[in-house]
Design a protein around this motif. Structure first.
Motif, PDB file in Angstrom:
ATOM      1  N   THR A  30       9.203  54.870  -5.091  1.00 46.82           N
ATOM      2  CA  THR A  30       9.241  54.035  -3.894  1.00 46.82           C
ATOM      3  C   THR A  30       9.947  52.730  -4.209  1.00 46.82           C
ATOM      4  O   THR A  30       9.559  52.013  -5.133  1.00 46.82           O
ATOM      5  N   LEU A  31      10.990  52.430  -3.446  1.00 47.38           N
ATOM      6  CA  LEU A  31      11.758  51.203  -3.669  1.00 47.38           C
ATOM      7  C   LEU A  31      11.089  50.053  -2.924  1.00 47.38           C
ATOM      8  O   LEU A  31      10.742  50.187  -1.742  1.00 47.38           O
ATOM      9  N   ARG A  32      10.950  48.956  -3.608  1.00 46.77           N
ATOM     10  CA  ARG A  32      10.203  47.827  -3.052  1.00 46.77           C
ATOM     11  C   ARG A  32      10.969  47.174  -1.908  1.00 46.77           C
ATOM     12  O   ARG A  32      12.176  46.926  -1.997  1.00 46.77           O
ATOM     13  N   ARG A  33      10.283  46.914  -0.834  1.00 43.85           N
ATOM     14  CA  ARG A  33      10.908  46.163   0.252  1.00 43.85           C
ATOM     15  C   ARG A  33      11.024  44.718  -0.170  1.00 43.85           C
ATOM     16  O   ARG A  33      10.228  44.207  -0.979  1.00 43.85           O
ATOM     17  N   THR A  34      12.029  44.033   0.375  1.00 49.04           N
ATOM     18  CA  THR A  34      12.291  42.664  -0.073  1.00 49.04           C
ATOM     19  C   THR A  34      12.854  41.845   1.076  1.00 49.04           C
ATOM     20  O   THR A  34      13.139  42.359   2.168  1.00 49.04           O
ATOM     21  N   ALA A  35      13.016  40.568   0.830  1.00 47.16           N
ATOM     22  CA  ALA A  35      13.691  39.667   1.765  1.00 47.16           C
ATOM     23  C   ALA A  35      14.804  38.964   1.000  1.00 47.16           C
ATOM     24  O   ALA A  35      14.674  38.698  -0.199  1.00 47.16           O
ATOM     25  N   PHE A  36      15.893  38.678   1.694  1.00 48.27           N
ATOM     26  CA  PHE A  36      17.039  38.006   1.078  1.00 48.27           C
ATOM     27  C   PHE A  36      17.388  36.833   1.979  1.00 48.27           C
ATOM     28  O   PHE A  36      17.837  37.016   3.114  1.00 48.27           O
ATOM     29  N   PRO A  67       2.953  38.260   0.573  1.00 52.79           N
ATOM     30  CA  PRO A  67       3.087  38.408  -0.880  1.00 52.79           C
ATOM     31  C   PRO A  67       3.617  39.766  -1.325  1.00 52.79           C
ATOM     32  O   PRO A  67       4.037  39.910  -2.473  1.00 52.79           O
ATOM     33  N   ASP A  68       3.619  40.764  -0.428  1.00 55.37           N
ATOM     34  CA  ASP A  68       4.080  42.094  -0.830  1.00 55.37           C
ATOM     35  C   ASP A  68       5.570  42.304  -0.561  1.00 55.37           C
ATOM     36  O   ASP A  68       6.080  43.412  -0.732  1.00 55.37           O
ATOM     37  N   ARG A  69       6.279  41.257  -0.109  1.00 50.55           N
ATOM     38  CA  ARG A  69       7.724  41.358   0.120  1.00 50.55           C
ATOM     39  C   ARG A  69       8.433  40.308  -0.733  1.00 50.55           C
ATOM     40  O   ARG A  69       8.585  39.153  -0.325  1.00 50.55           O
ATOM     41  N   PRO A  70       8.854  40.678  -1.953  1.00 52.68           N
ATOM     42  CA  PRO A  70       9.548  39.708  -2.815  1.00 52.68           C
ATOM     43  C   PRO A  70      10.756  39.099  -2.135  1.00 52.68           C
ATOM     44  O   PRO A  70      11.417  39.736  -1.301  1.00 52.68           O
ATOM     45  N   LEU A  71      11.050  37.869  -2.517  1.00 51.29           N
ATOM     46  CA  LEU A  71      12.125  37.088  -1.920  1.00 51.29           C
ATOM     47  C   LEU A  71      13.251  36.862  -2.920  1.00 51.29           C
ATOM     48  O   LEU A  71      13.018  36.344  -4.012  1.00 51.29           O
TER      49      LEU A  71
END
Length: 349
Positions: free
Chosen positions: A2-8, A67-71
């Motif tokens: 599972t690929l981690r969801r993120t924010a950019f 906290p579960d969506r790395p930035l």
């Protein structure tokens, strides 16, 4: 897996044509292609000199992340956002640092000191740091106190040309870089003024990023008598730029500093000999057999290097062949995104 969801989070227009924006846009798009759920957060365009409104908006937008969506946070923001605001962000932070803001050309000492302190303090809040080059990694480790095991080098990818070069006559010198003092177009112009005994034209591609400097460059063209030889195109479509790469004989960028320099990869991919300056990451980016590097801010030596490439057919052919070889070995954007993906999937959330 599972690929981690993120924010950019990136300031301003994602389609801005500078090396940093091109890197981040293609990284974002390719992470999505790999399967990551990437939320694009558009921050105010005033960074790295943020208005209070843009600063407040950035802090709100980033602290709203769970906290579960790395930035992944762009370096123009990372080095200038208020440390007390960044400290409120709950998401794990990956800093995307192309080069430290304090190394930008044209800053006074007070600005330089402020940016250095802010970026150093903010880097202490990052769980990991992505950089495009070993040079930037070395600076962050030695001067900004970032532990080596928290830095990952993700070199920019390259889109390989789908055509072969057909240099025009007279030979065209191509330079690609925004009209900003750091890119050294003024040095290039002074070097070109010393080559009036040779046949050539020069084309400089890049937006008028700094209007005052753009005006200075236009004045310098007239003052040096280069009006009939030098063209500033401004920002142009990619297919038009590709045509210029195809027609050029040599790539020249008299830069005063680069944290990497994506345009060097493009020149190598097209098989163009390179003339540039030994500064920042350029020496790590431009192979010795494909380029001639001189000290920055030295028009006379830059002119000599250009004359060598234009006049010495054997040397130019050797550099061309070397550029083509090295260009074949450059990473793709998928390679770059896989490196970033590996970082995202090892973060502690």
């Amino acid at each position: 897996m599972t690929l981690r969801r993120t924010a950019f989070a990136i300031p301003g227009d994602l389609n801005t044509v500078t090396g940093g924006y091109i890197y981040e846009r293609l990284l974002l798009e390719t992470l999505r292609t790999l399967g990551h759920d990437v939320q694009h957060i558009q921050l105010g365009a005033s960074f790295p000199n943020p208005s209070q409104a843009d600063m407040d908006h950035a802090v709100r937008a980033l602290t709203d992340l769970t906290p579960d969506r790395p930035l992944i946070l762009d370096g123009l923001v990372y080095g200038s956002i208020a440390t007390h605001g960044l400290a409120q962000v709950r998401a794990p932070i990956v800093a995307m640092i192309h080069h430290p803001l304090a190394l930008e050309t044209g800053l006074d000492q007070m600005q330089r000191d402020h940016l250095f302190r802010t970026e150093r303090d903010n880097l202490g809040l990052a769980q990991h740091v992505l950089v495009p080059s070993p040079h930037t990694a070395d600076i962050l480790a030695s001067e900004y106190d970032v532990p080596r095991n928290r830095i990952t080098i993700a070199p920019p990818g390259t889109v390989r040309p789908d055509a072969t070069r057909q240099p025009i006559d007279p030979p065209m010198i191509l330079s690609v870089g925004i009209q900003h003092a750091r890119k050294g177009h003024d040095v290039l112009l002074r070097a070109l003024a010393e080559l009036d005994h040779l046949r050539w034209t020069a084309t400089v591609v890049g937006s008028a990023y700094d209007p005052d400097h753009s005006t200075h460059l236009k004045t310098l063209v007239r003052h040096l008598g280069l009006t009939d030889h030098v063209t500033f195109t401004g920002q142009i479509p990619q297919n038009t730029l590709d045509q210029l790469y195809r027609q050029a004989t040599v790539f020249a960028l008299a830069t005063r500093y680069e944290g990497y320099g994506i345009v060097f990869n493009d020149a190598l991919a097209w098989g163009l000999p390179i003339v540039s300056c030994r500064t920042g990451a350029v020496g790590q980016t431009v192979p010795d057999d494909a380029g001639i590097l001189v000290p920055p801010d030295d028009p006379a030596r830059f002119a000599t290097a250009l004359e060598t490439v234009l006049s010495d057919t054997v040397r130019r052919t050797s550099m061309t062949n070397a550029a083509l070889r090295h260009g074949q070995d450059l990473p793709s954007w998928t390679d770059t995104a896989r490196i970033a993906s590996g970082v995202l999937n090892t973060l502690h959330v």
